[in-house]
Design a protein around this motif. Structure first.
Motif, PDB file in Angstrom:
ATOM      1  N   ASP A 178       0.811  -1.213   0.000  1.00 44.18           N
ATOM      2  CA  ASP A 178       0.000   0.000   0.000  1.00 44.18           C
ATOM      3  C   ASP A 178       0.853   1.276   0.000  1.00 44.18           C
ATOM      4  N   GLU A 340      -4.381  -6.060   9.336  1.00 44.59           N
ATOM      5  CA  GLU A 340      -4.440  -4.953   8.380  1.00 44.59           C
ATOM      6  C   GLU A 340      -4.057  -5.478   6.998  1.00 44.59           C
ATOM      7  N   GLY A 344      -7.086   0.638   3.571  1.00 44.90           N
ATOM      8  CA  GLY A 344      -8.075   1.002   4.592  1.00 44.90           C
ATOM      9  C   GLY A 344      -8.977  -0.156   4.985  1.00 44.90           C
ATOM     10  N   LYS A 345      -8.478  -1.389   4.808  1.00 44.58           N
ATOM     11  CA  LYS A 345      -9.273  -2.567   5.188  1.00 44.58           C
ATOM     12  C   LYS A 345      -8.459  -3.478   6.109  1.00 44.58           C
ATOM     13  N   GLU A 375     -12.011  -9.279   4.346  1.00 45.28           N
ATOM     14  CA  GLU A 375     -11.570  -7.881   4.441  1.00 45.28           C
ATOM     15  C   GLU A 375     -12.777  -6.953   4.591  1.00 45.28           C
ATOM     16  N   SER A 376     -12.668  -5.955   5.462  1.00 45.66           N
ATOM     17  CA  SER A 376     -13.715  -4.934   5.513  1.00 45.66           C
ATOM     18  C   SER A 376     -13.157  -3.644   6.108  1.00 45.66           C
ATOM     19  N   ARG A 377     -13.829  -2.569   5.790  1.00 42.10           N
ATOM     20  CA  ARG A 377     -13.466  -1.259   6.321  1.00 42.10           C
ATOM     21  C   ARG A 377     -13.745  -1.215   7.836  1.00 42.10           C
ATOM     22  N   HIS A 380     -10.939  -2.569   9.852  1.00 46.24           N
ATOM     23  CA  HIS A 380      -9.825  -1.615   9.928  1.00 46.24           C
ATOM     24  C   HIS A 380     -10.129  -0.540  10.983  1.00 46.24           C
ATOM     25  N   LEU A 381     -11.360  -0.027  10.953  1.00 45.03           N
ATOM     26  CA  LEU A 381     -11.717   1.007  11.929  1.00 45.03           C
ATOM     27  C   LEU A 381     -11.693   0.419  13.345  1.00 45.03           C
TER      28      LEU A 381
END
Ligand SMILES: Cc1cc2nc3c(=O)[nH]c(=O)nc-3n(C[C@H](O)[C@H](O)[C@H](O)COP(=O)(O)OP(=O)(O)OC[C@H]3O[C@@H](n4cnc5c(N)ncnc54)[C@H](O)[C@@H]3O)c2cc1C
Length: 417
Positions: A178, A340, A344-345, A375-377, A380-381
């Motif tokens: 990334d 991670e 952003g996922k 994978e998901s946003r 990550h949050l």
């Protein structure tokens, strides 16, 4: 005032030690039980932050606090190094000459990267072209090295398992992909992931998912690589079976080992981990000794989540033990690891001794908001938000709404790869 009759000594004020003293202080009567915690320095790092420091998205100030800040009133804090435990005499010897007699001892001194154990690792390029992100100093130095890197081969390398947070090197590889994309130089950088395992991760189901992600990102994987030495002059790592992998920038995870005093006290295995009953964390050699967190030889991931979940179970068993009752609680090896994956996922893995990571939602069945093995946003949050939870709820010993045991409701086994 007379000293309480009983004394519990906790060695280490990291994740496990800090939660333990907070929980025990509120559960043990002050007039009966004195609690002492020994920490080698007044430093507490949120170690998951090291990964982000290396890529410049976290600062050291967000990652480091005073250890004392999280230790409760009514606990004696000694800042000193442990030299030795005399288990038959129930005494801890500190390197400054102090001696602490105990009724119960908790070893929570974690695991430490040991670059000194691999020939050539600690050469002149250490913390330069040979980087690491398992210490704060290493992560800061690596940030500088990555900033200067303009192309060539980046090798992400694991020396030997077990390591704490076994997904961290994978996360590093994903975030490196990334990071170089963001700088517009990904086509000039070859990323190679070198592991002693036969796949991306220790758990087969997760290994398949994570292996696909590495392939999708064009990260080459070199498996079964048992390092013999780092040759800093030739800029390569060499394995026992004579394979050589050249690097322009090496990012290694050195051998992880438990504290030296564990070996000197005759309490450890080959890597200085304390053998314990995997359901109670009680030493298999001494009923008065317990080992929690990374310091133990629990056959699950060395992770903050495991430290947290096993402490919940330990506290109940400890109270049983000192009351002379049989131990009534059993730890299932529950681990919960965010991975991670870049862009952003993140993925989330939830597993225990007997169950491979499953798919589904977490922590609430069907609702989530986090998705397992995908994978998901939101994942990550969740990972980013966890730093706040760690400092403000987890360390002080407050409930954070996650069950210590793995919950099966709403979870589905992953399709075979
Ligand atoms: C880069 C990285 C990323 C990570 N990411 C995650 C993640 O995303 N999720 C997760 O769950 N876990 C993660 N972890 C792992 C997690 O940080 C550890 O598993 C956790 O901190 C273990 O807690 P512990 O109390 O056993 O050890 P530690 O928190 O390491 O504490 C050990 C304590 O013992 C003290 N000590 C050691 N030797 C002595 C001695 N001789 N005398 C006195 N004191 C001593 C140390 O100073 C330290 O305070 C990560 C770790 C790293 C390095």
């Amino acid at each position: 005032m007379a000293q309480p009759a009983q004394h519990v000594v906790v060695l280490g004020a990291g994740t496990a030690g800090t939660i333990i003293v907070n929980k025990l202080r509120s559960r043990l009567p002050k007039e009966q039980w004195r609690i002492t915690v020994v920490t080698k320095d007044d430093v507490h790092d949120y170690q998951p932050g090291y990964l982000f420091i290396a890529f410049g998205t976290n600062t050291p100030a967000q990652t480091r606090r005073s250890a004392r800040q999280f230790l409760p009133e009514g606990v004696d804090v000694i800042v000193a190094d442990v030299a030795r435990v005399d288990a038959p005499a129930q005494t801890v010897h500190l390197t400054d000459g102090q001696e602490l007699a105990y009724d119960q001892l908790v070893i929570a001194t974690g695991t430490t990267p040991r670059p000194d154990q691999t020939p050539g690792m600690l050469g002149p390029d250490w913390h330069g072209r040979v980087g690491e992100f398992y210490t704060l100093d290493g992560a800061i130095a690596l940030r500088g090295a990555l900033e200067k890197f303009t192309g060539g081969r980046l090798v992400v390398h694991i020396t030997e398992l077990p390591i704490k947070c076994p997904v961290a090197p994978l996360e590093f590889a994903f975030l490196a992909d990334d990071y170089f994309r963001g700088r517009g130089i990904r086509d000039k950088v070859e990323i190679v992931y070198v592991t002693p395992l036969d796949g991306a991760f220790t758990k087969p189901v997760a290994s398949a998912t994570l292996g696909h992600l590495l392939a999708d990102k064009g990260i080459v994987v070199e498996t079964d690589f048992m390092i013999e030495e780092v040759d800093q002059e030739a800029k390569l790592i060499r394995s026992y079976d004579e394979r050589e992998i050249a690097y322009d920038q090496l990012v290694t995870v050195p051998l992880n080992m438990g504290a030296d005093f564990v070996a000197e006290s005759g309490l450890g295995d080959d890597l200085n981990y304390v053998p314990v009953d995997k359901h109670t964390n009680r030493s298999t050699a001494y009923d008065t000794i317990w080992a929690l967190g990374d310091a133990s030889d629990l056959p699950t991931s060395k992770a903050g989540s495991v430290a947290h979940f096993s402490v919940e179970i330990f506290v109940e068993n400890f109270l049983d033990a000192i009351a002379g009752r049989p131990l009534t609680h059993s730890f299932d090896g529950h681990a919960n690891c965010f991975v991670e994956s870049g862009g952003g996922k993140a993925l989330l893995l939830d597993f225990n001794y007997d169950t491979e990571p499953l798919t589904g939602m977490f922590p609430l069945p069907k609702i989530g908001p986090m998705s397992l093995l995908k994978e998901s946003r939101a994942n990550h949050l969740g990972k980013l938000a966890f730093r706040y939870v760690y400092w403000n709820a987890l360390l002080p010993g407050h409930p954070i709404g996650l069950p210590a045991h793995m919950m099966m409701a709403g979870k589905i086994p992953a399709e075979p790869a």
